[in-house]
Enzyme design. Structure first.
Site, PDB file in Angstrom:
ATOM      1  CE  LYS A 194      -9.448   8.561  25.152  1.00  7.95           C
ATOM      2  NZ  LYS A 194     -10.166   7.271  25.051  1.00  7.95           N
ATOM      3  NE  ARG A 258      -7.451  -1.452  28.502  1.00  6.84           N
ATOM      4  CZ  ARG A 258      -7.361  -0.166  28.220  1.00  6.84           C
ATOM      5  NH1 ARG A 258      -8.074   0.353  27.248  1.00  6.84           N
ATOM      6  NH2 ARG A 258      -6.541   0.615  28.920  1.00  6.84           N
ATOM      7  NE  ARG A 260      -3.692  -1.672  26.834  1.00  8.45           N
ATOM      8  CZ  ARG A 260      -3.987  -0.374  26.767  1.00  8.45           C
ATOM      9  NH1 ARG A 260      -3.325   0.498  27.502  1.00  8.45           N
ATOM     10  NH2 ARG A 260      -4.956   0.064  25.973  1.00  8.45           N
ATOM     11  CE  LYS A 275     -10.343   3.303  30.116  1.00  6.63           C
ATOM     12  NZ  LYS A 275     -10.025   3.798  28.762  1.00  6.63           N
ATOM     13  CE  LYS A 288      -5.209   2.207  32.518  1.00  6.73           C
ATOM     14  NZ  LYS A 288      -4.475   2.381  31.247  1.00  6.73           N
ATOM     15  CE1 TYR A 352      -2.001   1.910  22.030  1.00 10.14           C
ATOM     16  CE2 TYR A 352      -4.085   0.892  21.412  1.00 10.14           C
ATOM     17  CZ  TYR A 352      -3.232   1.375  22.385  1.00 10.14           C
ATOM     18  OH  TYR A 352      -3.599   1.314  23.700  1.00 10.14           O
ATOM     19  NE  ARG A 354      -0.392   4.726  24.150  1.00  6.26           N
ATOM     20  CZ  ARG A 354      -1.416   4.579  25.002  1.00  6.26           C
ATOM     21  NH1 ARG A 354      -1.192   4.273  26.262  1.00  6.26           N
ATOM     22  NH2 ARG A 354      -2.661   4.742  24.568  1.00  6.26           N
ATOM     23  CD  GLU A 419      -5.508   8.069  25.053  1.00  8.42           C
ATOM     24  OE1 GLU A 419      -5.340   8.114  26.295  1.00  8.42           O
ATOM     25  OE2 GLU A 419      -5.859   7.042  24.453  1.00  8.42           O
ATOM     26  CE  LYS A 451      -6.114   3.841  20.943  1.00 10.36           C
ATOM     27  NZ  LYS A 451      -6.241   4.663  22.156  1.00 10.36           N
TER      28      LYS A 451
END
Length: 696
Positions: A194, A258, A260, A275, A288, A352, A354, A419, A451
């Site tokens: 990253k 999480r 998403r 993850k 993941k 964000y 992407r 990334e 993040k």
């Protein structure tokens, strides 16, 4: 460096007359201020000049954008003609590649043109307010928003350029594959690094990457919409932030859970993701895993009231294998069990846009760039209702920069996040262009950046979070670095100038003048140390003015063996511990084992001497000496075992040490010396025939 000098050395020469006449405006301020007085007429005259400059810059930016789009359309038509021509020559492809390279260079220069002029307007406004004691900052920010030449992201244009350049680069044979295959994967195992990207470098970075990898578009038949690139995630944790600490300290088996979704708030498909971190010494890779769930069922699932069996039955009907279905069921049950037993609840949202670069259906090299990264609190701590009983708050969507939120609920990250994900065979090197990219001045390596961790550490109250990520104290250090050599977007050698210099703007007031021989120093406001402020459409007072230090590279490589420690850090972070990333290689454990075995080998030799004396000795003295050496070997053996277990514990806890043994070897050597001395003394006093030799 003075901004006037920076402007003159950074502009594209063909467009010189269209840049902000920054030095002329500075000179106007200086000459009109007489004895510290600034009249109303002076104010009106200066504002008129400023308005003309804004009209000039905005007009040129708008005209150039239209011209670039027109040239892209022409290239698109020409490429279609070439594809239909079975006898298309190499020269036609070369001409198209050169034209696209010129367009890419113009997009880069136009993006830089916008940012330079935007910074120039902000600086001259600040200089005016400081010298005249008349504040126009907020009113003029509204004028800038009315002519937003600086808000063009060029994302739609970049997607189109990427497709066209990929066709030309492959000579009409772009890689075919399922672009959505990445979205259908359940398990991801990649090597990921990253980087942070300064806002000044975002557009250039995208344009550089698209020359090697196309922008990944999941639905090529759909026209690009900004919402298509939006990604939002809700992270879960408990009141003790166990998941945060596990991910921060990189403990074996640490999890992040999480939810998403891609696009706006109206999407019905939500991805539940987990993850899991695995240490290198385990021989396993961090992974993941995820499965899909309908948005209407999320709350029931989190409360343990929804069974996913019916959902997976539909997948079975669609042809999914029994193994895949079994893995999904196991994952769904495990995540639900974790949420209920650990009392997990929403704590943070990340948002964000992407831009992903990847060959369709080929995940060997995948590069993603996340811009406009924002973290938002989702918890209900402190008797503040944010998401309530729902799994996410509903007072925001994907309306960056979320100006409706209070400052304590939102963290707008100042950089983009790059990334680089590689799937290479053992011993295979990454592509050369990727290595050049990550070594360039355009990126700043940030090992193990997260993040989720950044959002929690910056937004949650200090009394709840006592351990911080290593990069947090360094956030006030500017990462922008000077260009290295000729790396970057370059115009083709020998190419003709673009027609952009033929634009005629009647409002042009000439090029920027020379730097004043006498400059007025006011708080160093003219130095190039300013991060471009964020201006919202609705509230100009929400601007962020970030004054940073000169560019410095302060991040350490992740392979440095360090640990969680307490160090002095700035602002409100003082006194809290900072977790430094540690990479524990399997050879560290093996080295500890080898050291222990070496000590055991040493004790076996001593025991051999002792047993020899005990078995073959003919008197009591031999037994005494044998017992002495056996005692010494036993002490050494227990000491070595203790040191081995202590070091294993320290390695697993990622302790900073010390790992060296300062006193043990000296102590053991002393014991051996005592043993040998005892043996010598007893033999000396027992031997009655001992006659010392005298030398005459």
């Amino acid at each position: 460096m003075k901004f006037g000098h920076h402007l003159k050395t950074s502009l594209y020469p063909e467009w010189t007359i269209y840049y902000l006449a920054y030095d002329d405006l500075k000179r106007e301020l200086k000459t009109r201020i007489r004895n510290g007085q600034w009249s109303d007429d002076d104010e009106v005259s200066f504002l008129e000049l400023l308005e003309k400059e804004l009209e000039k810059v905005y007009g040129f930016q708008t005209s150039m954008s239209k011209d670039i789009n027109r040239r892209v359309q022409l290239c698109e038509k020409e490429i279609d003609n070439v594809l239909q021509d079975s006898e298309a020559t190499e020269d036609r492809y070369l001409a198209l590649e050169e034209e696209l390279s010129l367009i890419i260079a113009d997009v880069h220069d136009l993006a830089k043109f916008s940012r330079l002029n935007y910074s120039g307007f902000l600086k001259i406004i600040k200089k005016h307010d400081k010298q005249t004691n008349r504040e126009i900052k907020y009113t003029y920010l509204s004028r800038l928003n009315a002519k937003p030449f600086f808000k063009e992201t060029y994302d739609a244009l970049i997607v189109k350029l990427s497709r066209l350049y990929d066709i030309v680069r492959t000579r009409g044979n772009p890689v075919k594959g399922n672009s959505a295959s990445g979205g259908q994967q359940q398990n991801f195992v990649r090597n990921t690094t990253k980087y942070w990207v300064h806002p000044e470098n975002i557009t250039e970075l995208k344009l550089l990457i698209l020359k090697h990898l196309p922008v990944l578009v999941f639905n090529p038949d759909k026209q690009f919409d900004q919402a298509d690139s939006a990604i939002s995630s809700i992270y879960f944790d408990n009141d003790e932030f166990d998941l945060y600490l596990g991910r921060l300290e990189k403990t074996e088996g640490a999890e992040a859970i999480r939810l998403r979704w891609y696009g706006g708030m109206d999407v019905s498909e939500i991805f539940v993701e987990r993850k899991t971190h695995r240490e290198d010494w385990t021989g396993e890779k961090s992974v993941k895993e995820r499965f899909q769930i309908k948005e209407k069922n999320v709350n029931k699932y989190l409360r343990g009231e929804h069974d996913m069996a019916d959902d997976f039955k539909k997948l079975r009907d669609k042809g999914k294998s029994e193994k895949e279905i079994s893995d999904l069921e196991r994952l769904a049950n495990e995540v639900q069990y974790r949420v209920l037993t650990k009392k997990l609840h929403p704590v943070l949202r990340t948002f964000y846009n992407r831009t992903a670069f990847q060959l369709p259906g080929d995940a060997r090299v995948r590069i993603s760039l996340d811009t406009e990264l924002t973290m938002v609190r989702e918890d209900n701590f402190g008797d503040v209702t944010r998401c309530g009983d729902n799994w996410r708050r509903m007072d925001i969507g994907i309306d960056y920069p979320f100006s409706q939120l209070p400052d304590e609920d939102v963290e707008r990250f100042p950089y983009a996040v790059l990334e680089v994900k590689l799937q290479t065979q053992f011993g295979q090197e990454p592509p050369e262009w990727v290595q050049e990219l990550v070594r360039s001045h355009l990126v700043e390596a940030v090992p193990k950046f997260s993040k989720f961790i950044h959002g929690v550490s910056t937004l949650v109250e200090e009394n709840r979070i006592h351990l911080l990520p290593f990069w947090l104290p360094q956030m006030d250090v500017d990462i922008q670095k000077p260009p290295q050599g000729n790396y970057g977007v370059q115009r083709p050698l020998g190419a003709l100038d673009t027609p952009s210099h033929e634009h005629n703007d009647p409002m042009s007031s000439g090029s920027s003048g020379q730097e004043d021989s006498i400059t007025v120093q006011i708080d160093n406001e003219d130095e190039i140390t300013e991060e471009t402020p964020l201006i919202t459409d609705n509230d100009p007072e929400s601007s962020r003015w970030l004054w940073t230090t000169p560019p410095t590279n302060v991040l350490e490589d992740e392979t440095v063996f360090a640990s969680t420690s307490t160090r002095q850090v700035p602002n409100d972070y003082k006194g809290r511990r900072v977790a430094v990333p540690v990479r524990v290689e399997p050879k560290v454990f093996f080295a500890n084992e080898r050291t222990f075995i070496a000590w055991l080998h040493f004790t076996i030799i001593i025991n051999g001497f002792a047993l020899g004396l005990l078995n073959f000795g003919t008197d009591d003295l031999s037994n005494i000496v044998a017992g002495t050496f056996m005692f010494v070997s036993l002490v050494i053996m227990l000491y070595a075992l203790g040191m081995y277990l202590c070091r294993v514990y320290m390695i697993r806890k990622r302790s900073s040490g010390p790992y060296e043994d300062k006193f043990g070897p000296a102590f053991i050597c002393g014991l051996l010396f005592v043993g040998v001395l005892v043996n010598f003394c007893f033999r000396f006093w027992q031997n009655e025939q001992f006659i010392p030799i005298r030398i005459r």
